[in-house]
Design a protein around this motif. Structure first.
Motif, PDB file in Angstrom:
ATOM      1  N   UNK A 149    -118.205   6.074 -88.917  1.00  0.00           N
ATOM      2  CA  UNK A 149    -119.575   6.531 -89.155  1.00  0.00           C
ATOM      3  C   UNK A 149    -119.537   7.709 -90.115  1.00  0.00           C
ATOM      4  N   UNK A 150    -120.371   7.658 -91.137  1.00  0.00           N
ATOM      5  CA  UNK A 150    -120.535   8.782 -92.061  1.00  0.00           C
ATOM      6  C   UNK A 150    -121.824   9.499 -91.694  1.00  0.00           C
ATOM      7  N   UNK A 151    -121.734  10.801 -91.472  1.00  0.00           N
ATOM      8  CA  UNK A 151    -122.904  11.636 -91.207  1.00  0.00           C
ATOM      9  C   UNK A 151    -123.142  12.509 -92.429  1.00  0.00           C
ATOM     10  N   UNK A 152    -124.342  12.421 -92.987  1.00  0.00           N
ATOM     11  CA  UNK A 152    -124.657  13.166 -94.201  1.00  0.00           C
ATOM     12  C   UNK A 152    -126.099  13.658 -94.132  1.00  0.00           C
ATOM     13  N   UNK A 153    -126.515  14.427 -95.146  1.00  0.00           N
ATOM     14  CA  UNK A 153    -127.877  14.951 -95.161  1.00  0.00           C
ATOM     15  C   UNK A 153    -128.393  15.040 -96.588  1.00  0.00           C
ATOM     16  N   UNK A 154    -129.687  14.929 -96.715  1.00  0.00           N
ATOM     17  CA  UNK A 154    -130.363  15.207 -97.972  1.00  0.00           C
ATOM     18  C   UNK A 154    -130.724  16.692 -98.015  1.00  0.00           C
ATOM     19  N   UNK A 155    -131.364  17.117 -99.110  1.00  0.00           N
ATOM     20  CA  UNK A 155    -131.937  18.457 -99.248  1.00  0.00           C
ATOM     21  C   UNK A 155    -130.897  19.525 -99.586  1.00  0.00           C
ATOM     22  N   UNK A 156    -131.353  20.776 -99.621  1.00  0.00           N
ATOM     23  CA  UNK A 156    -130.542  21.883-100.139  1.00  0.00           C
ATOM     24  C   UNK A 156    -129.293  22.156 -99.316  1.00  0.00           C
ATOM     25  N   UNK A 157    -129.406  21.995 -98.010  1.00  0.00           N
ATOM     26  CA  UNK A 157    -128.268  22.259 -97.151  1.00  0.00           C
ATOM     27  C   UNK A 157    -128.103  21.169 -96.118  1.00  0.00           C
ATOM     28  N   UNK A 158    -126.932  21.121 -95.525  1.00  0.00           N
ATOM     29  CA  UNK A 158    -126.642  20.098 -94.530  1.00  0.00           C
ATOM     30  C   UNK A 158    -127.505  20.258 -93.288  1.00  0.00           C
ATOM     31  N   UNK A 159    -127.613  21.493 -92.778  1.00  0.00           N
ATOM     32  CA  UNK A 159    -128.361  21.686 -91.545  1.00  0.00           C
ATOM     33  C   UNK A 159    -128.659  23.174 -91.335  1.00  0.00           C
ATOM     34  N   UNK A 169    -116.648  11.206-102.400  1.00  0.00           N
ATOM     35  CA  UNK A 169    -115.415  11.643-101.750  1.00  0.00           C
ATOM     36  C   UNK A 169    -115.440  11.296-100.258  1.00  0.00           C
ATOM     37  N   UNK A 170    -116.609  11.414 -99.648  1.00  0.00           N
ATOM     38  CA  UNK A 170    -116.734  11.090 -98.224  1.00  0.00           C
ATOM     39  C   UNK A 170    -116.552   9.599 -97.997  1.00  0.00           C
ATOM     40  N   UNK A 171    -117.173   8.790 -98.836  1.00  0.00           N
ATOM     41  CA  UNK A 171    -117.037   7.338 -98.707  1.00  0.00           C
ATOM     42  C   UNK A 171    -115.608   6.878 -98.968  1.00  0.00           C
ATOM     43  N   UNK A 172    -114.908   7.571 -99.835  1.00  0.00           N
ATOM     44  CA  UNK A 172    -113.510   7.211-100.101  1.00  0.00           C
ATOM     45  C   UNK A 172    -112.673   7.345 -98.827  1.00  0.00           C
ATOM     46  N   UNK A 173    -112.888   8.440 -98.086  1.00  0.00           N
ATOM     47  CA  UNK A 173    -112.174   8.629 -96.824  1.00  0.00           C
ATOM     48  C   UNK A 173    -112.621   7.579 -95.811  1.00  0.00           C
ATOM     49  N   UNK A 174    -113.928   7.330 -95.750  1.00  0.00           N
ATOM     50  CA  UNK A 174    -114.457   6.341 -94.803  1.00  0.00           C
ATOM     51  C   UNK A 174    -113.918   4.945 -95.093  1.00  0.00           C
ATOM     52  N   UNK A 175    -113.813   4.598 -96.364  1.00  0.00           N
ATOM     53  CA  UNK A 175    -113.299   3.282 -96.740  1.00  0.00           C
ATOM     54  C   UNK A 175    -111.842   3.118 -96.342  1.00  0.00           C
ATOM     55  N   UNK A 176    -111.091   4.195 -96.428  1.00  0.00           N
ATOM     56  CA  UNK A 176    -109.686   4.160 -95.998  1.00  0.00           C
ATOM     57  C   UNK A 176    -109.596   3.803 -94.519  1.00  0.00           C
ATOM     58  N   UNK A 177    -110.462   4.412 -93.713  1.00  0.00           N
ATOM     59  CA  UNK A 177    -110.469   4.141 -92.276  1.00  0.00           C
ATOM     60  C   UNK A 177    -110.992   2.742 -91.990  1.00  0.00           C
TER      61      UNK A 177
END
Length: 254
Positions: free
Chosen positions: A49-59, A185-193
């Protein structure tokens, strides 16, 4: 706007937080986030599972304005329960959770990130708990999973932030990349898994949680008790009112 989930490619589920402008999540949003992460993990086809966010900051944590405009303590209770459910959903997800962090990651964001399995951050990402300045406590449990004990205490007491580069130095952030490369970069790690056998990945997640030295659920619940105590005493309201007055005075100067 809100919490959405989609399949990026085979084995990868992406959960996105989108509460503009700063991703201060309302009480019901935390429950929805927990539901979406759990639903992704229940799907037998999901391997990561990839957790991400839109907007200026993550949270930016919980929606403090929601608490201020709601009489009594129900909004606080809902936020406490919602955060607990969302943090637990990340930690207990049957597959690894890879989290992409941009800009600021504050308060409840630390709970999500600290319970994640892998963290990828943009160069401008910062991490911190402003709780003491807001009359609250919580998520020191999760900050202590990101930095060494004494640094965690210094960050907590001073409400200071740590950079993505500092967390990378301590090994809690896997990669620091330019902001426009964060998703890739996040998807690259996720794809490896996701390319690995899902049965092994799920067994590995259970095994790693089973040997964890910290019971994140119990320790975070313990912290929440002090937050509620501060609210019952009236200290939290006094501090938040001063904070609002300081913000208003700063705007007038500008």
């Amino acid at each position: 706007m809100g919490i959405t989930r989609h399949s990026e490619s085979a084995g990868i589920a992406v959960v996105t937080v989108d509460y503009p402008p700063v991703n201060a999540i309302p009480s019901d949003g935390w429950f929805t986030l927990a539901d979406e992460i759990r639903a992704a993990g229940r799907d037998p086809q999901t391997r990561v599972v990839v957790l991400r966010a839109e907007n200026r900051g993550f949270n930016a944590g919980v929606d403090i304005k929601e608490m201020q405009r709601t009489p009594g303590h129900q909004a606080l209770i809902d936020a406490n329960h919602g955060c607990f459910e969302a943090f637990a959903a990340v930690y207990d997800c049957p597959v690894p959770v890879v989290t992409a962090v941009q800009g600021f990651c504050l308060g409840g964001g630390i709970g999500l990130v600290g319970n994640s399995d892998i963290i990828i951050a943009s160069e401008d990402a910062t991490f911190g708990l402003p709780e003491v300045d807001r009359g609250a406590l919580g998520a020191a449990t999760h900050l202590s999973r990101l930095v060494p004990q004494h640094l965690m205490r210094a960050l907590f007491f001073t409400a200071a932030t740590a950079t993505a580069q500092q967390l990378h130095h301590h090994g809690s952030v896997l990669k620091v990349v330019p902001r426009d490369e964060l998703d890739a970069a996040t998807l690259e790690v996720a794809e490896n898994i996701a390319a690995k056998d899902g049965r092994v990945i799920r067994a590995a997640k259970r095994a790693l949680n089973g040997i964890d030295v910290q019971d994140v659920h119990r320790s975070y619940r313990y912290e929440q008790g002090f937050t509620f105590e501060l609210n019952l005493s009236g200290a939290s309201d006094e501090i938040r009112e001063r904070f609002d007055d300081d913000l208003a005075a700063q705007k007038d100067k500008n």
